[in-house]
Scaffold this motif. Structure first.
Motif, short mmCIF file in Angstrom:
data_model
loop_
_atom_site.label_atom_id
_atom_site.label_comp_id
_atom_site.label_asym_id
_atom_site.label_seq_id
_atom_site.Cartn_x
_atom_site.Cartn_y
_atom_site.Cartn_z
N HIS B 135 0.85 -1.18 -0.06
CA HIS B 135 -0.02 0.10 0.04
C HIS B 135 0.92 1.18 -0.06
N THR B 136 0.36 2.17 -0.84
CA THR B 136 1.33 3.57 -0.87
C THR B 136 1.39 3.92 0.62
N LEU B 137 0.64 3.80 1.53
CA LEU B 137 0.75 4.60 2.73
C LEU B 137 1.95 3.77 3.33
N MET B 139 4.50 2.26 1.95
CA MET B 139 5.46 2.52 1.11
C MET B 139 6.05 4.01 1.49
N GLY B 140 5.03 4.92 1.76
CA GLY B 140 5.51 6.21 1.99
C GLY B 140 5.94 6.40 3.50
N SER B 141 5.47 5.57 4.41
CA SER B 141 6.06 5.70 5.67
C SER B 141 7.42 4.75 5.77
N ALA B 143 9.47 5.17 3.32
CA ALA B 143 10.40 6.13 2.69
C ALA B 143 10.65 7.42 3.80
N LYS B 144 9.63 7.93 4.45
CA LYS B 144 9.85 8.97 5.15
C LYS B 144 10.54 8.67 6.39
N ARG B 145 11.54 9.57 6.63
CA ARG B 145 12.50 9.62 7.76
C ARG B 145 11.70 9.58 9.08
N ALA B 146 10.67 10.10 9.21
CA ALA B 146 10.01 10.39 10.54
C ALA B 146 8.94 9.47 10.52
N HIS B 190 15.33 1.71 1.04
CA HIS B 190 14.81 2.38 2.00
C HIS B 190 15.38 1.84 3.49
#
Ligand SMILES: NC(=O)C1=CN([C@@H]2O[C@H](COP(=O)(O)OP(=O)(O)OC[C@H]3O[C@@H](n4cnc5c(N)ncnc54)[C@H](OP(=O)(O)O)[C@@H]3O)[C@@H](O)[C@H]2O)C=CC1
Ligand SMILES: NC(=O)C1=CN([C@@H]2O[C@H](COP(=O)(O)OP(=O)(O)OC[C@H]3O[C@@H](n4cnc5c(N)ncnc54)[C@H](OP(=O)(O)O)[C@@H]3O)[C@@H](O)[C@H]2O)C=CC1
Lengths: 312, 312
Positions: B135-137, B139-141, B143-146, B190
């Motif tokens: 899921h993109t969420l 994947m985004g989490s 990728a995101k540093r925080a 990542h």
């Protein structure tokens, strides 16, 4: 003859002029907005800024955004909430903006006071109005090969616009991004990578930065350490984008300080083929891309309205 | 003496044994699941697989997952839909599984027939049940540093588990990931980066792969081209993880084929300090991590149930 060649090789780099590029983008936006307003009198792009408290630096940035918007026909409105606002009150405020069809873009001016959770607040902004591109869904779509974000973070998007304006070829090139923040380094990594550059992402734990920079045909510096990257490290003919904006003391200036980048500019410019100055390079692009994102959001809303109600 | 040193340096690499590591993870999961079932008789971790059509390779993978689940106490159930199912019917099916509190993890077996949009289907799976981590969420989490994803894609997670099992230090190391797919290369990038390695992401448009591999202390190959990465490119003492699983014709085998990786194993193993074989390296970890993700999802559901109803 040898000395002529050496002189040519050492000629100063082309200056990547962010002021000029941003002026031309803003002129284009102004024309497009005016045309759409003429065709659709109801078209009124609006960016809502939410500021908590009254940090002077934040207030300065907000004023710049309002002014830049006004110049090209984007209505930038400011909602100021008290520094002691609760997280729930702030969330309610964002939800109201999410639900307001007259608002196309929403940004929450960062940093927030310590008692507020920045990631919760950032995620509360509707993905479709997230013109800062900070929402995890937009970040995830940026990362994913098979997806496109609705909005890309403004500084990274501005860097790509500069590279495009100066016709820098990216596919197959060796690039290094120094710095991996969610707002600059990481999204730049993804954008370069999707443009088919081969990218190394460096950071504070990187061992041999000098060697890595020496190999790179494209160097993006987003660190926040004055002149960390020595000019002598820059490969002959490389393209250098310096995001760093660092104040250093300078007694010769009225303000007592001047701005320097993360790259040792005076030396780097004798080796690079093109380089951004600091200030006047990446800086001017950020607000410009925020306005472009807002314009895109407003256009999408217009298109949706023109398409009429959809049946689910 | 010089020849002894040379011999030592050229000693074959340590074998990274994915079968052994996966067996020990599965044994641990089995114990933990049994303990939770004993303490909470209602605890019944369940993974729902949705298969569209009847591709023989997909059916084989599904059977492997069902069997592996049964062995450790995870109920893996299969819903088979006809190859001509409509997108809407498939979405309704996924929504029903999202709403079913007895289902903790959901995966849609890929690839799907051409008339179905894989990204729409993948996004329809509830983020909280997305044990494939696609899921993109999530994947985004990643990728995101925080941020931290609820689930990490299984093959990348398995690679990290192998590196951990063999005590490979990552912080400050120079790594290369060859291949940038959403299911392997990109998430591995990542994960390594978050573990403070300095990572280069290479792909089909990369110009000088040989030079980049030569510099890397950690090489992850996820390409799908048999022995693309020559053994001679591997830096002395590097750690090599070969995700590639490529069938090549082999008349000496009963099946007429054998499996080779993306790395020229016979030569690479004389230079690497540790290397995964193909098969028996990364392969066994993937299903194992899918079960671990399902177990984590079931534990979260149990914790939420034990915490009781929340007030919003
Ligand atoms: N419009 C504009 O012009 C903008 C300019 N900026 C400027 O860009 C710079 C970076 O900003 P931002 O990304 O927000 O900064 P952050 O502080 O969030 O991130 C800095 C990054 O640099 C890395 N880093 C720190 N020290 C070193 C080192 N010695 N060697 C290599 N890497 C290092 C850090 O590594 P680690 O992750 O390991 O800690 C981190 O990833 C600043 O100067 C800022 O003012 C920022 C935004 C917009
Ligand atoms: N459990 C397991 O063991 C698993 C094994 N695999 C195996 O891993 C391999 C990769 O799988 P997957 O990620 O799904 O594959 P994809 O085909 O989705 O991606 C392949 C990647 O390799 C890159 N590539 C292709 N050719 C070259 C080249 N000559 N030089 C450098 N890069 C190249 C492609 O670049 P570009 O993006 O530019 O096209 C692409 O990014 C396969 O062998 C697959 O069978 C996969 C999943 C699980």
């Amino acid at each position: 003859m040898a000395s002529t060649a050496a002189t040519a090789a050492n000629a100063a780099a082309r200056l990547i002029d962010g002021k000029a590029v941003s002026a031309s983008v803003r002129a284009r936006l102004q024309t497009e907005i005016a045309a759409l307003k003429a065709a659709h009198p109801s078209f009124a792009p609006r960016l809502a800024i939410v500021q908590v408290g009254a940090r002077p630096d934040s207030s300065l940035y907000v004023r710049m955004k309002i002014k830049a918007g006004a110049e090209i026909g984007i209505n930038v409105t400011l909602d100021t909430l008290p520094a002691e606002v609760t997280q729930l009150e702030l969330l309610r405020h964002i939800h109201a903006l999410n639900d307001n069809p007259e608002v196309h873009g929403i940004i929450v001016q960062l940093p927030l006071p310590k008692h507020l959770d920045e990631s919760v607040i950032t995620e509360a902004v509707s993905v479709a109005k997230d013109v800062d591109g900070f929402h995890t869904l937009n970040m995830g779509s940026l990362a994913k090969r098979a997806a496109h974000p609705l909005f890309t973070a403004c500084t990274p998007k501005g860097i790509m616009a500069l590279l495009k304006a100066y016709d820098v070829q990216l596919a197959g090139k060796q690039a290094i991004v120094v710095g991996r923040s969610d707002i600059v380094g990481l999204p730049v990594f993804h954008l370069l990578q999707k443009a088919n550059a081969t990218v190394t992402l460096a950071h504070s734990r990187t061992k041999d930065l000098k060697m890595l920079v020496r190999e790179a045909e494209i160097v993006i510096a987003a660190v926040g350490v004055p002149e960390l990257i020595k000019g002598e490290w820059i490969r002959q003919g490389a393209v250098v984008i310096d995001v760093g904006t660092n104040a250093v003391p300078d007694a010769t200036k009225k303000s007592g300080q001047r701005w320097v980048g993360d790259v040792e500019y005076a030396v780097a410019k004798m080796r690079a083929s093109a380089i951004t100055p600091v200030p006047g390079g990446v800086g001017p692009m950020t607000v410009c891309m925020l306005l472009e994102n807002t314009f895109e959001a407003a256009k999408r809303a217009l298109d949706a309205a023109l398409a009429g109600p959809t049946i689910h």
